[in-house]
Design a protein around this motif. Structure first.
Motif, short mmCIF file in Angstrom:
data_model
loop_
_atom_site.label_atom_id
_atom_site.label_comp_id
_atom_site.label_asym_id
_atom_site.label_seq_id
_atom_site.Cartn_x
_atom_site.Cartn_y
_atom_site.Cartn_z
N LYS A 175 -18.97 -20.29 -14.62
CA LYS A 175 -18.29 -21.25 -13.74
C LYS A 175 -17.96 -22.52 -14.53
CE LYS A 175 -17.28 -23.25 -9.69
NZ LYS A 175 -16.06 -24.01 -9.89
N PHE A 176 -18.88 -22.98 -15.36
CA PHE A 176 -18.66 -24.16 -16.19
C PHE A 176 -17.45 -23.94 -17.11
CE2 PHE A 176 -19.62 -26.83 -19.94
CZ PHE A 176 -19.80 -28.06 -19.33
N ILE A 177 -17.39 -22.79 -17.75
CA ILE A 177 -16.28 -22.46 -18.65
C ILE A 177 -14.97 -22.32 -17.87
CG2 ILE A 177 -15.38 -20.69 -20.23
CD1 ILE A 177 -18.36 -20.26 -21.07
N TYR A 178 -15.03 -21.64 -16.74
CA TYR A 178 -13.85 -21.49 -15.88
C TYR A 178 -13.30 -22.87 -15.50
CZ TYR A 178 -11.05 -20.54 -11.75
OH TYR A 178 -10.04 -20.48 -10.84
N ARG A 213 -9.76 -38.04 -22.04
CA ARG A 213 -11.13 -38.55 -22.15
C ARG A 213 -11.95 -38.21 -20.91
NH1 ARG A 213 -8.40 -42.31 -23.48
NH2 ARG A 213 -8.43 -44.22 -24.51
N GLU A 214 -11.32 -38.38 -19.75
CA GLU A 214 -12.00 -38.10 -18.48
C GLU A 214 -12.44 -36.63 -18.40
OE1 GLU A 214 -10.40 -37.48 -14.04
OE2 GLU A 214 -9.98 -39.47 -14.88
N ILE A 215 -11.55 -35.73 -18.80
CA ILE A 215 -11.86 -34.30 -18.73
C ILE A 215 -12.99 -33.95 -19.70
CG2 ILE A 215 -10.99 -31.97 -19.21
CD1 ILE A 215 -8.24 -33.02 -18.14
N THR A 216 -12.91 -34.45 -20.91
CA THR A 216 -13.98 -34.11 -21.87
C THR A 216 -15.32 -34.70 -21.44
OG1 THR A 216 -13.35 -35.94 -23.34
CG2 THR A 216 -12.43 -33.76 -23.83
N GLU A 217 -15.31 -35.91 -20.89
CA GLU A 217 -16.55 -36.50 -20.39
C GLU A 217 -17.10 -35.70 -19.22
OE1 GLU A 217 -15.61 -40.59 -19.60
OE2 GLU A 217 -15.49 -41.08 -21.73
N ARG A 218 -16.22 -35.27 -18.32
CA ARG A 218 -16.65 -34.49 -17.16
C ARG A 218 -17.36 -33.21 -17.60
NH1 ARG A 218 -11.79 -32.70 -14.54
NH2 ARG A 218 -11.45 -34.91 -14.24
N HIS A 219 -16.93 -32.67 -18.73
CA HIS A 219 -17.52 -31.43 -19.23
C HIS A 219 -18.50 -31.69 -20.39
CE1 HIS A 219 -15.13 -29.00 -16.58
NE2 HIS A 219 -14.09 -29.74 -16.90
N GLN A 220 -19.07 -32.90 -20.36
CA GLN A 220 -20.17 -33.27 -21.25
C GLN A 220 -19.81 -33.13 -22.73
OE1 GLN A 220 -22.99 -30.51 -19.71
NE2 GLN A 220 -23.07 -31.51 -17.73
N ASP A 221 -18.58 -33.46 -23.06
CA ASP A 221 -18.10 -33.37 -24.45
C ASP A 221 -18.35 -32.00 -25.08
OD1 ASP A 221 -17.01 -36.00 -24.59
OD2 ASP A 221 -19.04 -36.79 -24.82
N LYS A 239 -17.82 -28.63 -26.86
CA LYS A 239 -16.95 -28.32 -28.00
C LYS A 239 -15.71 -27.54 -27.57
CE LYS A 239 -16.11 -27.46 -32.53
NZ LYS A 239 -14.69 -27.61 -32.69
N LEU A 240 -15.90 -26.51 -26.75
CA LEU A 240 -14.76 -25.71 -26.28
C LEU A 240 -13.78 -26.57 -25.50
CD1 LEU A 240 -13.20 -23.09 -25.83
CD2 LEU A 240 -14.75 -22.59 -23.92
N CYS A 241 -14.29 -27.42 -24.63
CA CYS A 241 -13.42 -28.29 -23.84
C CYS A 241 -12.64 -29.23 -24.76
CB CYS A 241 -14.24 -29.08 -22.83
SG CYS A 241 -13.23 -30.08 -21.72
N CYS A 242 -13.32 -29.83 -25.71
CA CYS A 242 -12.65 -30.73 -26.66
C CYS A 242 -11.56 -29.98 -27.42
CB CYS A 242 -13.66 -31.34 -27.62
SG CYS A 242 -14.79 -32.51 -26.82
#
Length: 73
Positions: free
Chosen positions: A8-11, A42-50, A52-55
């Protein structure tokens, strides 16, 4: 094997990144546009706790927006 919570986190990362691309795909040649793109990235990467995949996903989207920007400039 990933747990349902991990999946769910990855999705959510992929979904947020897709929405980010869709929202900003209509290129604008203004400073305000690019400021909004950077702020939301920045908001998206912070929401997903920085994560690596999200970044990496956000960087890929930003690179594509930049590529499109150069093509239409």
């Amino acid at each position: 094997m990933a747990t349902e919570k991990e999946l769910k986190f990855i999705y959510d990362m992929f979904t947020d990144t897709w929405r980010f691309y869709r929202k900003h795909a209509d290129m604008q040649q203004t400073e305000e546009y690019w400021e909004a793109v950077l702020a939301e990235a920045r908001e998206i990467t912070e929401r997903h706790q920085d994560n690596k995949l999200c970044c990496d996903l956000i960087i890929a989207v930003m690179a594509e927006l930049e590529r499109k920007n150069k093509r239409f400039a």
